[in-house]
Design a protein around this motif. Structure first.
Motif, PDB file in Angstrom:
ATOM      1  N   VAL A 343      30.635  41.761  35.693  1.00 18.21           N
ATOM      2  CA  VAL A 343      32.002  41.844  36.220  1.00 18.21           C
ATOM      3  C   VAL A 343      32.326  43.288  36.593  1.00 18.21           C
ATOM      4  O   VAL A 343      31.670  44.230  36.145  1.00 18.21           O
ATOM      5  CB  VAL A 343      33.020  41.343  35.171  1.00 18.21           C
ATOM      6  CG1 VAL A 343      32.809  39.858  34.880  1.00 18.21           C
ATOM      7  CG2 VAL A 343      32.909  42.146  33.876  1.00 18.21           C
ATOM      8  N   ASN A 344      33.346  43.447  37.430  1.00 18.55           N
ATOM      9  CA  ASN A 344      33.779  44.796  37.823  1.00 18.55           C
ATOM     10  C   ASN A 344      34.787  45.372  36.840  1.00 18.55           C
ATOM     11  O   ASN A 344      34.883  46.596  36.675  1.00 18.55           O
ATOM     12  CB  ASN A 344      34.370  44.773  39.240  1.00 18.55           C
ATOM     13  CG  ASN A 344      33.302  44.492  40.284  1.00 18.55           C
ATOM     14  OD1 ASN A 344      32.180  45.001  40.191  1.00 18.55           O
ATOM     15  ND2 ASN A 344      33.642  43.666  41.276  1.00 18.55           N
ATOM     16  N   THR A 345      35.558  44.474  36.204  1.00 21.72           N
ATOM     17  CA  THR A 345      36.519  44.908  35.183  1.00 21.72           C
ATOM     18  C   THR A 345      36.514  43.884  34.051  1.00 21.72           C
ATOM     19  O   THR A 345      36.149  42.725  34.246  1.00 21.72           O
ATOM     20  CB  THR A 345      37.954  44.997  35.754  1.00 21.72           C
ATOM     21  OG1 THR A 345      38.347  43.698  36.236  1.00 21.72           O
ATOM     22  CG2 THR A 345      38.040  46.015  36.879  1.00 21.72           C
ATOM     23  N   PHE A 346      36.913  44.337  32.871  1.00 22.70           N
ATOM     24  CA  PHE A 346      37.001  43.408  31.748  1.00 22.70           C
ATOM     25  C   PHE A 346      38.222  42.508  31.904  1.00 22.70           C
ATOM     26  O   PHE A 346      39.250  42.911  32.486  1.00 22.70           O
ATOM     27  CB  PHE A 346      37.121  44.171  30.428  1.00 22.70           C
ATOM     28  CG  PHE A 346      35.860  44.871  30.010  1.00 22.70           C
ATOM     29  CD1 PHE A 346      34.626  44.248  30.133  1.00 22.70           C
ATOM     30  CD2 PHE A 346      35.918  46.157  29.469  1.00 22.70           C
ATOM     31  CE1 PHE A 346      33.468  44.883  29.737  1.00 22.70           C
ATOM     32  CE2 PHE A 346      34.765  46.803  29.068  1.00 22.70           C
ATOM     33  CZ  PHE A 346      33.524  46.171  29.209  1.00 22.70           C
ATOM     34  N   PRO A 347      38.179  41.286  31.382  1.00 22.66           N
ATOM     35  CA  PRO A 347      39.371  40.425  31.394  1.00 22.66           C
ATOM     36  C   PRO A 347      40.506  41.086  30.608  1.00 22.66           C
ATOM     37  O   PRO A 347      40.268  41.792  29.623  1.00 22.66           O
ATOM     38  CB  PRO A 347      38.895  39.145  30.705  1.00 22.66           C
ATOM     39  CG  PRO A 347      37.411  39.182  30.776  1.00 22.66           C
ATOM     40  CD  PRO A 347      37.029  40.621  30.757  1.00 22.66           C
ATOM     41  N   GLN A 348      41.717  40.858  31.059  1.00 21.07           N
ATOM     42  CA  GLN A 348      42.910  41.380  30.393  1.00 21.07           C
ATOM     43  C   GLN A 348      43.864  40.228  30.129  1.00 21.07           C
ATOM     44  O   GLN A 348      43.775  39.173  30.767  1.00 21.07           O
ATOM     45  CB  GLN A 348      43.601  42.437  31.283  1.00 21.07           C
ATOM     46  CG  GLN A 348      42.734  43.626  31.645  1.00 21.07           C
ATOM     47  CD  GLN A 348      42.443  44.504  30.444  1.00 21.07           C
ATOM     48  OE1 GLN A 348      43.246  44.594  29.518  1.00 21.07           O
ATOM     49  NE2 GLN A 348      41.262  45.136  30.445  1.00 21.07           N
ATOM     50  N   PRO A 349      44.789  40.394  29.170  1.00 25.01           N
ATOM     51  CA  PRO A 349      45.781  39.340  28.932  1.00 25.01           C
ATOM     52  C   PRO A 349      46.509  38.981  30.229  1.00 25.01           C
ATOM     53  O   PRO A 349      47.053  39.854  30.909  1.00 25.01           O
ATOM     54  CB  PRO A 349      46.734  39.973  27.911  1.00 25.01           C
ATOM     55  CG  PRO A 349      45.888  40.985  27.194  1.00 25.01           C
ATOM     56  CD  PRO A 349      44.965  41.534  28.237  1.00 25.01           C
ATOM     57  N   GLY A 350      46.469  37.728  30.582  1.00 24.64           N
ATOM     58  CA  GLY A 350      47.140  37.262  31.791  1.00 24.64           C
ATOM     59  C   GLY A 350      46.376  37.543  33.071  1.00 24.64           C
ATOM     60  O   GLY A 350      46.881  37.274  34.166  1.00 24.64           O
ATOM     61  N   LYS A 351      45.143  38.077  32.948  1.00 26.40           N
ATOM     62  CA  LYS A 351      44.379  38.404  34.147  1.00 26.40           C
ATOM     63  C   LYS A 351      42.930  37.976  33.982  1.00 26.40           C
ATOM     64  O   LYS A 351      42.188  38.537  33.179  1.00 26.40           O
ATOM     65  CB  LYS A 351      44.439  39.909  34.424  1.00 26.40           C
ATOM     66  CG  LYS A 351      43.707  40.319  35.697  1.00 26.40           C
ATOM     67  CD  LYS A 351      43.767  41.824  35.909  1.00 26.40           C
ATOM     68  CE  LYS A 351      42.989  42.243  37.142  1.00 26.40           C
ATOM     69  NZ  LYS A 351      43.020  43.713  37.340  1.00 26.40           N
ATOM     70  N   ALA A 352      42.537  36.948  34.716  1.00 26.69           N
ATOM     71  CA  ALA A 352      41.156  36.467  34.667  1.00 26.69           C
ATOM     72  C   ALA A 352      40.294  37.260  35.643  1.00 26.69           C
ATOM     73  O   ALA A 352      40.809  37.882  36.584  1.00 26.69           O
ATOM     74  CB  ALA A 352      41.105  34.985  35.028  1.00 26.69           C
ATOM     75  N   VAL A 353      39.015  37.258  35.402  1.00 26.82           N
ATOM     76  CA  VAL A 353      38.076  37.902  36.325  1.00 26.82           C
ATOM     77  C   VAL A 353      37.035  36.879  36.755  1.00 26.82           C
ATOM     78  O   VAL A 353      36.698  35.968  36.004  1.00 26.82           O
ATOM     79  CB  VAL A 353      37.368  39.118  35.673  1.00 26.82           C
ATOM     80  CG1 VAL A 353      38.364  40.211  35.364  1.00 26.82           C
ATOM     81  CG2 VAL A 353      36.618  38.714  34.423  1.00 26.82           C
ATOM     82  N   LYS A 354      36.557  37.029  37.978  1.00 23.22           N
ATOM     83  CA  LYS A 354      35.551  36.118  38.509  1.00 23.22           C
ATOM     84  C   LYS A 354      34.225  36.842  38.681  1.00 23.22           C
ATOM     85  O   LYS A 354      34.185  38.045  38.878  1.00 23.22           O
ATOM     86  CB  LYS A 354      36.009  35.559  39.870  1.00 23.22           C
ATOM     87  CG  LYS A 354      37.207  34.643  39.810  1.00 23.22           C
ATOM     88  CD  LYS A 354      37.521  34.106  41.190  1.00 23.22           C
ATOM     89  CE  LYS A 354      38.703  33.147  41.165  1.00 23.22           C
ATOM     90  NZ  LYS A 354      39.006  32.617  42.521  1.00 23.22           N
ATOM     91  N   THR A 355      33.169  36.065  38.610  1.00 23.45           N
ATOM     92  CA  THR A 355      31.850  36.632  38.874  1.00 23.45           C
ATOM     93  C   THR A 355      30.938  35.550  39.427  1.00 23.45           C
ATOM     94  O   THR A 355      31.115  34.361  39.141  1.00 23.45           O
ATOM     95  CB  THR A 355      31.222  37.212  37.592  1.00 23.45           C
ATOM     96  OG1 THR A 355      29.949  37.775  37.935  1.00 23.45           O
ATOM     97  CG2 THR A 355      30.992  36.136  36.539  1.00 23.45           C
ATOM     98  N   ARG A 356      29.967  35.991  40.225  1.00 25.52           N
ATOM     99  CA  ARG A 356      28.959  35.057  40.738  1.00 25.52           C
ATOM    100  C   ARG A 356      27.566  35.468  40.255  1.00 25.52           C
ATOM    101  O   ARG A 356      26.567  34.903  40.672  1.00 25.52           O
ATOM    102  CB  ARG A 356      28.993  35.035  42.266  1.00 25.52           C
ATOM    103  CG  ARG A 356      30.333  34.549  42.825  1.00 25.52           C
ATOM    104  CD  ARG A 356      30.316  34.488  44.331  1.00 25.52           C
ATOM    105  NE  ARG A 356      29.370  33.502  44.828  1.00 25.52           N
ATOM    106  CZ  ARG A 356      29.139  33.281  46.125  1.00 25.52           C
ATOM    107  NH1 ARG A 356      29.792  33.984  47.036  1.00 25.52           N
ATOM    108  NH2 ARG A 356      28.262  32.374  46.494  1.00 25.52           N
ATOM    109  N   VAL A 357      27.553  36.444  39.381  1.00 24.49           N
ATOM    110  CA  VAL A 357      26.272  36.941  38.872  1.00 24.49           C
ATOM    111  C   VAL A 357      26.274  36.842  37.352  1.00 24.49           C
ATOM    112  O   VAL A 357      27.202  37.333  36.698  1.00 24.49           O
ATOM    113  CB  VAL A 357      26.024  38.412  39.302  1.00 24.49           C
ATOM    114  CG1 VAL A 357      24.674  38.882  38.756  1.00 24.49           C
ATOM    115  CG2 VAL A 357      26.082  38.544  40.816  1.00 24.49           C
TER     116      VAL A 357
END
Length: 635
Positions: A343-357
């Motif tokens: 991922v480019n950034t760590f998940p945060q409260p209220g903010k999901a992160v996406k990845t394809r790798v």
């Protein structure tokens, strides 16, 4: 001799003698029947009715109907010996594995109405012929592996289990079964016993552990599978295997252990020189002969079940791995499946992160450190726990591929294999969430069962991702057996200070040290001194790219990291460091040398994504050090 003479000798009536010899003695006392028949046999009495109608009287002939000519000589000798000792004769019929020939033999037996039959059916289809024996009221015993009521045979499943269990007790885990015909029912039963023993030992079974004797790649398969011991289901295969090993320059038990199944009659002949499970084939033959005679003479059976009297004959073809492999290293800790997401950034409260790798790999500090030790060419034992699920097969396969002894890896029937969810930044920094799963169910009883492996261990690597109550038990057991302990406080918010007094080397990272120390301690020196004050002999605080700080009785210093490579994934750095530290201390390097070598190992590991695939092997590590700091490898 006439019938009245037999009656007089037996002290019975003439009609009683007539009923007995014409198979009409249903209501006559068994002792009387036995007495009359004994006199008939001893005096070779042949009644007039024998001449008049031979099919309605006793002939004192037992038919032995075998499925083919490949039978155990000792087994059939047992039948002959018992039958002849009871004054009967034996006629042998072979069906040559043909149902047609079998039916012809049965017709012959029924036409002549022999006194009884011991029958080896060609197949289950043969059982349709039972009706012919019943029509002629000919007693019969069936010798088969069909697992049906009233069928008699030796327990080949138990033989397979006992042979394999013997090897497991000698610390063998990578065991192969060599067979020649998987279609044979006895071989199939033997395979089931082999598999059961493997499962009971918490090992992972795979079909490629069963190898055909005629496989042209047999030796290569043994090598690639790291096989340390072989089981063979009979003396022919065992002799072939030992001859093949000898012709290839391998010796037993130095290179590989061998155990086979042998007729106990061969023990007297001394025709074998390998450790064997001795099978009483001759006694089993006598058992069948005795039971059939009892039925023919209307006597009560002494027992319907043959009691196995097997035993192991040791002939020095099996080594005890726990005694031949000295100074191994034990790893006790978590065994997980790592789900790594880039991922480019760590998940945060209220903010999901996406990845394809992402990737899925075997991990956990116990597994990582065990593989790290094995890759550096030291004998590695792992103690831990996985679930009874698909992921456990990945774990066993990985450990086997890296030659880690997984004798202490248990399976939990309820909990799944542990999992680690890793978010990995481009900088190599990671954030990890752990699902403990089966790791949390490792018990004191299971750890104590592995105490024998501590006796020859030099180092024990422990991480706190297992139940905390076990840590003290492990440390005390190691101390009692003079095993040096290295403790990594992972995923641990607090640690009972009483535990640390039994720790030889304590390896927290900077954050873990801060968490476990009083809050007013800010300097590395003070934190290390605090742990030393609790009884720890040596404290090594890992500092990531800044190296390590060490506090021991003879060394207090900071040692810089090896920053020769770009950091791709910091997840396994500590595991690589700890496994290399233990290996090189075991090899006799001093503490400072071992730490510096371990820092090189950590640098290699963090330069790749993942852990186990990134752990460095001994040749790569030492060749690189020889180019950079050759004096470091001088003892």
């Amino acid at each position: 001799m006439k019938i009245k003479d037999v009656a007089k000798l037996a002290n019975v009536s003439i009609s009683t003698v007539s009923k007995i010899i014409n198979n009409k003695a249903d209501n006559i006392n068994p002792d009387t029947i036995d007495r009359v028949l004994r006199i008939v046999k001893e005096y070779n009495y042949e009644p007039y009715s024998n001449i008049k109608n031979r099919n309605n009287c006793k002939k004192f002939i037992i038919a032995l109907l075998v499925k083919n000519n490949y039978f155990n000589q000792s087994f059939f000798q047992g039948i002959f010996d018992e039958v002849i000792s009871n004054k009967y004769s034996v006629l042998v019929f072979s069906s040559n594995d043909s149902l047609e020939q079998e039916l012809k033999n049965i017709s012959n037996i029924c036409q002549n109405k022999y006194d009884g039959v011991i029958w080896q059916p060609v197949s289950k289809e043969s059982l349709n012929y039972i009706k012919y024996f019943k029509e002629k009221e000919i007693p019969f015993l069936i010798n088969s592996n069909f697992h049906m009521q009233n069928h008699y045979n030796l327990d080949y499943k138990e033989f397979g289990f006992q042979c394999t269990e013997y090897l497991i007790e000698k610390d063998h885990r990578n065991i192969a079964l060599i067979v020649s015909n998987k279609e044979d029912l006895e071989i199939q039963d033997f395979i089931e016993g082999f598999k059961q023993s493997i499962f009971n030992s918490n090992a992972q079974f795979s079909d490629d552990l069963i190898i055909d004797l005629n496989n042209p790649n047999l030796l290569e398969t043994l090598y690639l599978k790291h096989i340390t011991a072989i089981v063979a289901p009979n003396e022919i295969i065992t002799n072939s295997v030992t001859q093949m090993l000898n012709n290839s320059g391998l010796s037993t038990p130095k290179d590989i252990s061998v155990i086979g199944v042998v007729d106990d009659a061969y023990k007297l002949l001394k025709h074998y020189n390998f450790t064997s499970l001795l099978i009483p084939f001759h006694k089993f033959g006598r058992f069948l002969g005795k039971n059939l005679i009892s039925i023919c003479e209307n006597q009560k059976l002494s027992t319907k079940k043959f009691i196995h009297e097997t035993k192991i004959s040791e002939m020095q073809s099996v080594s005890n791995l726990s005694s031949t492999k000295k100074n191994h290293i034990i790893s006790i800790g978590s065994v997980n499946i790592d789900f790594t997401m880039n991922v480019n950034t760590f998940p945060q409260p209220g903010k999901a992160v996406k990845t394809r790798v992402g990737s899925i790999n075997v991990g956990g500090k116990g597994a990582n450190q065990a593989v790290g030790v094995a890759k550096l060419k030291s004998d590695s034992y792992l103690i831990g726990k996985v679930g009874h699920d698909y992921y456990s097969s990945l774990v066993y396969s990985c450990l086997n591929d890296h030659n880690v002894n997984s004798i202490g890896l248990y399976k939990d029937e309820q909990e799944g294999t542990g999992k680690a969810y890793i978010h990995l930044l481009p900088s190599g920094e990671s954030m990890i969430t752990i699902f403990s799963g089966a790791n949390s169910t490792l018990s004191e009883k299971e750890v104590l069962k592995q105490e024998n492996h501590f006796k020859n261990a030099k180092y024990c690597l422990v991480s706190t991702e297992i139940p905390i109550n076990l840590i003290k038990l492990i440390l005390q057991m190691a101390k009692k057996l003079n095993v040096t302990t290295i403790l990594k406080p992972a995923a641990c918010e607090e640690l009972n200070p009483n535990i640390l007094k039994d720790v030889d080397i304590f390896v927290p990272n900077e954050k873990e040290a801060q968490l476990l120390c009083p809050s007013d301690l800010t300097y590395l020196e003070d934190k290390a001194n605090y742990f030393r004050s609790l009884g720890v002999k040596t404290v090594i605080i890992t500092l990531g790219k800044n190296g390590v700080y060490i506090d021991s009785p003879n060394l207090k210093t900071k040692i810089p990291a090896i920053n020769d490579f770009k950091v791709e994934d910091s997840t396994g750095g500590a595991d690589a460091f700890i496994s290399a530290l233990a290996v090189y201390l075991e090899l006799g390097y001093n503490l400072e040398q071992s730490i510096k070598i371990a820092l090189y190992a950590a640098a290699f590991c963090v330069s790749k994504i993942g852990v186990i695939n990134a752990l460095v092997d001994k040749n790569t590590l030492e060749n690189y050090i020889l180019k950079k700091e050759p004096e470091l490898l001088q003892r």
